[in-house]
Design a protein around this motif. Structure first.
Motif, mmCIF file in Angstrom:
data_model
loop_
_atom_site.group_PDB
_atom_site.id
_atom_site.type_symbol
_atom_site.label_atom_id
_atom_site.label_comp_id
_atom_site.label_asym_id
_atom_site.label_seq_id
_atom_site.Cartn_x
_atom_site.Cartn_y
_atom_site.Cartn_z
ATOM 1 N N ILE A 34 0.938 -1.338 -0.044
ATOM 2 C CA ILE A 34 0.063 -0.083 -0.093
ATOM 3 C C ILE A 34 0.942 1.161 0.187
ATOM 4 O O ILE A 34 2.161 1.221 0.053
ATOM 5 N N LYS A 37 -1.557 6.396 4.036
ATOM 6 C CA LYS A 37 -2.776 6.029 4.447
ATOM 7 C C LYS A 37 -3.697 7.446 4.960
ATOM 8 O O LYS A 37 -5.006 7.408 4.713
ATOM 9 N N SER A 43 -5.367 2.599 -2.206
ATOM 10 C CA SER A 43 -4.803 1.678 -1.030
ATOM 11 C C SER A 43 -5.720 1.542 0.159
ATOM 12 O O SER A 43 -5.845 0.343 0.591
ATOM 13 N N TRP A 47 -7.121 -2.258 1.284
ATOM 14 C CA TRP A 47 -6.802 -2.796 2.465
ATOM 15 C C TRP A 47 -8.104 -3.060 3.363
ATOM 16 O O TRP A 47 -8.285 -4.106 3.937
ATOM 17 N N GLU A 59 1.705 -5.640 6.259
ATOM 18 C CA GLU A 59 1.474 -4.539 5.185
ATOM 19 C C GLU A 59 3.114 -4.115 4.851
ATOM 20 O O GLU A 59 4.033 -4.252 5.565
ATOM 21 N N PRO A 83 -2.826 -0.615 -4.810
ATOM 22 C CA PRO A 83 -2.211 -1.544 -3.841
ATOM 23 C C PRO A 83 -2.008 -2.972 -4.713
ATOM 24 O O PRO A 83 -2.697 -3.097 -5.615
ATOM 25 N N THR A 95 -7.676 -2.739 -7.762
ATOM 26 C CA THR A 95 -8.337 -3.147 -6.707
ATOM 27 C C THR A 95 -9.625 -3.901 -6.705
ATOM 28 O O THR A 95 -10.131 -4.753 -6.074
ATOM 29 N N TRP A 226 -7.577 2.445 10.441
ATOM 30 C CA TRP A 226 -6.914 3.250 9.041
ATOM 31 C C TRP A 226 -6.600 4.648 9.433
ATOM 32 O O TRP A 226 -5.673 5.346 9.071
#
Length: 244
Positions: A34, A37, A43, A47, A59, A83, A95, A226
């Motif tokens: 990733i 955040k 990402s 996640w 991670e 990601p 994704t 997150w």
């Protein structure tokens, strides 16, 4: 009450009971790559999909000066290699592909609805998020830590926002909420989770139904995890000012 006030008031509460599926025998030896955040919308989607699928993973965070990370943050493409998921010798990027793969590996997690019509509907709105809404995404980049009160959106972004609100309203009324396809979060909720954060950051006015949905997403334990990590990140990305 604004969306931001509602989310702050309930930010540490889980609005619905939800238990992550744990299947150690199936979901083992995984690494999810990733980016930031705070800024990494794709990402975040990948996640959340992994967490909702019950995947136990390590991670791998790409450093701020990595070209792939900068490409994602500057919204150049949703299909670059961040990601990406490595699991049992298989590597999956993009994704939507990650979500479909996780559904195949652990269908009991409910990433896609069990009903065929609802499943088709879910895939359709996930695809729309994946390939569309470029005006909103480019003019309102993900920035979890920021808040811009009374932010003035431009007309093309307004059209994207109206379409997203229509999607949410249709799903919530058709399937009963609190998530887009019923009682438990699924792939669609992971795909639209960064939009929830964008609406909060840019102070987008919403009706009560959509505010309630945003609160359901914001208060998910995985989302709170997150967000807490995003709050700890340094502000390293000068390019965002130019792109914004």
């Amino acid at each position: 009450m604004t969306l931001r006030q509602g989310l702050l008031a309930r930010g540490r509460r889980n609005s619905a009971a939800f238990t992550f599926v744990k299947d150690i025998g199936i979901m083992a030896q995984a690494v999810l790559t990733i980016s930031s955040k705070n800024y990494g919308a794709w990402s975040l989607r990948g996640w959340l999909l992994a967490r909702l699928a019950g995947l136990e993973f390590a991670e791998k965070v790409i450093p701020p000066d990595d070209a792939d990370m900068r490409a994602e943050i500057l919204l150049l493409s949703p299909s670059i290699l961040v990601p990406s998921l490595e699991h049992n010798g298989i590597k999956v990027w993009d994704t939507l592909a990650i979500g479909e793969y996780l559904h195949e590996v652990n269908p009991k997690a409910g990433l896609l609805p069990s009903d065929m019509a609802a499943r088709a509907h879910c895939r359709a709105i996930c695809g729309e998020m994946h390939s569309g809404f470029s005006s909103m995404r480019s003019s309102m980049p993900l920035n979890i830590k920021a808040f811009f009160p009374k932010f003035r959106t431009w007309s093309r972004a307004d059209a994207d926002i109206r379409r997203i609100v229509d999607i949410w309203t249709d799903c919530l009324t058709r399937y009963g909420g609190p998530y887009l396809f019923g009682k438990n979060p699924c792939m669609a909720d992971a795909m639209y989770a960064p939009v929830v954060s964008r609406f909060r950051t840019y102070d987008i006015p919403l009706d009560a139904l959509c505010v309630g949905y945003c609160t359901s997403i914001w208060t998910l334990p995985a989302m709170q995890e997150w967000i807490a990590a995003a709050q700890e990140e340094p502000d390293d990305f000068d390019e965002l000012d130019a792109e914004f």
